[in-house]
Design a protein around this motif. Structure first.
Motif, PDB file in Angstrom:
ATOM      1  N   GLY A   1      12.198 -13.335   6.558  1.00  0.00           N
ATOM      2  CA  GLY A   1      12.886 -14.592   6.269  1.00  0.00           C
ATOM      3  C   GLY A   1      12.856 -15.020   4.820  1.00  0.00           C
ATOM      4  N   ASN A   2      12.229 -14.230   3.967  1.00  0.00           N
ATOM      5  CA  ASN A   2      12.169 -14.545   2.539  1.00  0.00           C
ATOM      6  C   ASN A   2      13.327 -13.872   1.801  1.00  0.00           C
ATOM      7  OD1 ASN A   2       9.391 -15.883   2.411  1.00  0.00           O
ATOM      8  ND2 ASN A   2       8.903 -13.919   3.367  1.00  0.00           N
ATOM      9  N   PRO A   3      13.792 -14.439   0.687  1.00  0.00           N
ATOM     10  CA  PRO A   3      14.842 -13.778  -0.097  1.00  0.00           C
ATOM     11  C   PRO A   3      14.341 -12.506  -0.767  1.00  0.00           C
ATOM     12  CG  PRO A   3      14.073 -15.756  -1.226  1.00  0.00           C
ATOM     13  CD  PRO A   3      13.447 -15.769   0.135  1.00  0.00           C
ATOM     14  N   SER A   4      13.042 -12.428  -1.000  1.00  0.00           N
ATOM     15  CA  SER A   4      12.456 -11.234  -1.607  1.00  0.00           C
ATOM     16  C   SER A   4      10.954 -11.231  -1.331  1.00  0.00           C
ATOM     17  CB  SER A   4      12.700 -11.210  -3.125  1.00  0.00           C
ATOM     18  OG  SER A   4      12.031 -12.289  -3.754  1.00  0.00           O
ATOM     19  N   LEU A   5      10.353 -10.061  -1.437  1.00  0.00           N
ATOM     20  CA  LEU A   5       8.897  -9.922  -1.358  1.00  0.00           C
ATOM     21  C   LEU A   5       8.460  -8.887  -2.389  1.00  0.00           C
ATOM     22  CD1 LEU A   5       8.105  -9.833   2.490  1.00  0.00           C
ATOM     23  CD2 LEU A   5       7.528 -11.665   0.872  1.00  0.00           C
ATOM     24  N   THR A   6       7.268  -9.071  -2.927  1.00  0.00           N
ATOM     25  CA  THR A   6       6.696  -8.115  -3.873  1.00  0.00           C
ATOM     26  C   THR A   6       5.596  -7.329  -3.178  1.00  0.00           C
ATOM     27  OG1 THR A   6       7.196  -9.492  -5.798  1.00  0.00           O
ATOM     28  CG2 THR A   6       5.487  -7.830  -6.063  1.00  0.00           C
ATOM     29  N   PHE A   7       5.676  -6.009  -3.265  1.00  0.00           N
ATOM     30  CA  PHE A   7       4.686  -5.130  -2.658  1.00  0.00           C
ATOM     31  C   PHE A   7       3.941  -4.361  -3.744  1.00  0.00           C
ATOM     32  CE2 PHE A   7       8.165  -5.237   0.581  1.00  0.00           C
ATOM     33  CZ  PHE A   7       7.484  -6.005   1.524  1.00  0.00           C
ATOM     34  N   GLY A   8       2.661  -4.082  -3.486  1.00  0.00           N
ATOM     35  CA  GLY A   8       1.845  -3.329  -4.424  1.00  0.00           C
ATOM     36  C   GLY A   8       1.486  -1.957  -3.893  1.00  0.00           C
ATOM     37  N   SER A   9       1.204  -1.047  -4.816  1.00  0.00           N
ATOM     38  CA  SER A   9       0.827   0.320  -4.447  1.00  0.00           C
ATOM     39  C   SER A   9      -0.612   0.361  -3.949  1.00  0.00           C
ATOM     40  CB  SER A   9       0.976   1.239  -5.655  1.00  0.00           C
ATOM     41  OG  SER A   9       0.102   0.838  -6.702  1.00  0.00           O
ATOM     42  N   ASN A  10      -1.027   1.517  -3.457  1.00  0.00           N
ATOM     43  CA  ASN A  10      -2.438   1.717  -3.149  1.00  0.00           C
ATOM     44  C   ASN A  10      -3.262   1.481  -4.413  1.00  0.00           C
ATOM     45  OD1 ASN A  10      -2.536   2.295  -0.425  1.00  0.00           O
ATOM     46  ND2 ASN A  10      -2.280   4.504  -0.713  1.00  0.00           N
ATOM     47  N   PRO A  11      -4.405   0.812  -4.294  1.00  0.00           N
ATOM     48  CA  PRO A  11      -5.227   0.588  -5.494  1.00  0.00           C
ATOM     49  C   PRO A  11      -5.852   1.876  -5.997  1.00  0.00           C
ATOM     50  CG  PRO A  11      -6.362  -0.191  -3.532  1.00  0.00           C
ATOM     51  CD  PRO A  11      -4.986   0.202  -3.091  1.00  0.00           C
ATOM     52  N   ASP A  12      -5.877   2.041  -7.305  1.00  0.00           N
ATOM     53  CA  ASP A  12      -6.533   3.174  -7.948  1.00  0.00           C
ATOM     54  C   ASP A  12      -7.740   2.619  -8.690  1.00  0.00           C
ATOM     55  OD1 ASP A  12      -7.240   5.528  -9.100  1.00  0.00           O
ATOM     56  OD2 ASP A  12      -5.515   5.700 -10.419  1.00  0.00           O
ATOM     57  N   ALA A  13      -8.951   2.991  -8.223  1.00  0.00           N
ATOM     58  CA  ALA A  13     -10.192   2.464  -8.800  1.00  0.00           C
ATOM     59  C   ALA A  13     -10.209   0.933  -8.755  1.00  0.00           C
ATOM     60  CB  ALA A  13     -10.374   2.969 -10.226  1.00  0.00           C
TER      61      ALA A  13
ATOM     62  N   HIS B   1       0.819  -1.217   0.000  1.00  0.00           N
ATOM     63  CA  HIS B   1       0.000   0.000   0.000  1.00  0.00           C
ATOM     64  C   HIS B   1       0.853   1.268   0.000  1.00  0.00           C
ATOM     65  CE1 HIS B   1      -3.778  -2.153   0.396  1.00  0.00           C
ATOM     66  NE2 HIS B   1      -3.271  -2.846   1.398  1.00  0.00           N
ATOM     67  N   PHE B   2       1.900   1.290  -0.837  1.00  0.00           N
ATOM     68  CA  PHE B   2       2.725   2.487  -0.952  1.00  0.00           C
ATOM     69  C   PHE B   2       2.103   3.485  -1.927  1.00  0.00           C
ATOM     70  CE2 PHE B   2       4.508  -0.654  -3.960  1.00  0.00           C
ATOM     71  CZ  PHE B   2       4.525   0.060  -5.148  1.00  0.00           C
ATOM     72  N   ASP B   3       2.559   4.736  -1.834  1.00  0.00           N
ATOM     73  CA  ASP B   3       2.021   5.783  -2.711  1.00  0.00           C
ATOM     74  C   ASP B   3       2.618   5.665  -4.112  1.00  0.00           C
ATOM     75  OD1 ASP B   3       0.487   8.523  -2.791  1.00  0.00           O
ATOM     76  OD2 ASP B   3       2.374   8.811  -3.867  1.00  0.00           O
ATOM     77  N   MET B   4       1.758   5.610  -5.101  1.00  0.00           N
ATOM     78  CA  MET B   4       2.154   5.388  -6.481  1.00  0.00           C
ATOM     79  C   MET B   4       2.848   6.612  -7.096  1.00  0.00           C
ATOM     80  SD  MET B   4      -0.320   3.863  -9.444  1.00  0.00           S
ATOM     81  CE  MET B   4      -1.604   5.066  -9.094  1.00  0.00           C
ATOM     82  N   THR B   5       2.363   7.808  -6.787  1.00  0.00           N
ATOM     83  CA  THR B   5       2.970   9.028  -7.330  1.00  0.00           C
ATOM     84  C   THR B   5       4.413   9.174  -6.875  1.00  0.00           C
ATOM     85  OG1 THR B   5       0.838  10.178  -7.431  1.00  0.00           O
ATOM     86  CG2 THR B   5       2.817  11.550  -7.391  1.00  0.00           C
ATOM     87  N   GLU B   6       4.639   9.025  -5.579  1.00  0.00           N
ATOM     88  CA  GLU B   6       5.998   9.139  -5.048  1.00  0.00           C
ATOM     89  C   GLU B   6       6.904   8.073  -5.670  1.00  0.00           C
ATOM     90  OE1 GLU B   6       5.782   9.098  -0.746  1.00  0.00           O
ATOM     91  OE2 GLU B   6       3.919  10.245  -0.850  1.00  0.00           O
ATOM     92  N   PHE B   7       6.422   6.845  -5.737  1.00  0.00           N
ATOM     93  CA  PHE B   7       7.179   5.730  -6.294  1.00  0.00           C
ATOM     94  C   PHE B   7       7.663   6.049  -7.706  1.00  0.00           C
ATOM     95  CE2 PHE B   7       7.055   1.583  -8.592  1.00  0.00           C
ATOM     96  CZ  PHE B   7       8.019   0.899  -7.873  1.00  0.00           C
ATOM     97  N   ARG B   8       6.774   6.526  -8.541  1.00  0.00           N
ATOM     98  CA  ARG B   8       7.129   6.810  -9.933  1.00  0.00           C
ATOM     99  C   ARG B   8       8.127   7.954 -10.035  1.00  0.00           C
ATOM    100  NH1 ARG B   8       0.937   6.341 -12.331  1.00  0.00           N
ATOM    101  NH2 ARG B   8       0.945   4.070 -12.642  1.00  0.00           N
TER     102      ARG B   8
END
Length: 214
Positions: free
Chosen positions: A57-69, A29-36
């Motif tokens: 404990g994972n080698p990596s994780l994938t995070f998604g931005s706040n949903p838009d619509a 749930h990160f901010d998409m504008t800042e990310f870009r």
């Protein structure tokens, strides 16, 4: 990419570290504008963006931005574990906005009388202790520092209007203008922004503080 296709996450290291690295603390749930804008502007000015988080404990994780619509547009693959990261390896540290900052301060077992020990809080505590290292927050991301009153006590800041009470209760002095909180405040090594709409201005100021500050 169509709305129903599988997302291809951005790898969590962007650009080359010609001038150094900027660490960005991130979670779901990160901010998409800042990310870009971080991914566009910092590499253009010679800085590598490195996304950090607790990977459980994972080698990596994938995070998604706040949903838009109802659609999550941006994803990032994070491979840098925050507990193994050293703030001294970075020219600056930023906490990304939106609800990611609340998730970052989660601790499994809080104990009475003990400061928050969430990995991101422990990391930002070490980072703030270095007065020459620049720390940045925008909008809701000041929430992370609210997890430990010692991090904000007496600091002059700005933030989103809906977390003003949290920030003031954590001991900070929120700076106001004619239209609520001001856009940007620089207090020593802490640079705070009001909301994602001023991200360009925040980046310009953050870079100036890194390159021209003490």
């Amino acid at each position: 990419m169509t709305e129903n296709s599988s997302p291809i996450p951005l790898r969590g290291i962007v650009g080359e570290p010609r001038k150094g690295k900027i660490g960005v603390l991130i979670e779901e749930h990160f901010d998409m504008t800042e990310f870009r804008l971080f991914n566009e502007s910092f590499p253009k000015h010679g800085y590598q963006v490195v996304y950090l988080s607790h990977l459980w404990g994972n080698p990596s994780l994938t995070f998604g931005s706040n949903p838009d619509a109802g659609w999550v547009e941006e994803h990032v693959l994070v491979e840098t574990e925050i507990t193994a990261a050293d703030p001294a390896d970075y020219k600056g540290i930023i906490v990304i906005g939106a609800y990611a900052s609340d998730r970052l301060r989660y601790q499994v077992t809080p104990r009475q009388g003990e400061p928050n020990q969430a990995p991101a809080v422990a990391f930002i505590r070490r980072a703030l202790a270095d007065r020459h290292l620049k720390i940045g927050t925008i909008c809701h991301s000041l929430w992370l520092l609210c997890a430990d009153r010692a991090l904000l006590q007496g600091r002059r800041v700005t933030c989103a209007h809906n977390i003003v009470c949290d920030v003031e209760n954590a001991g900070a002095e929120v700076v106001y203008g004619p239209e609520g909180t001001v856009d940007l405040v620089v207090d020593g090594n802490l640079i705070t922004g009001k909301h994602p709409g001023i991200t360009d201005k925040f980046i310009t100021t953050f870079l100036s503080e890194i390159e021209n500050g003490d």
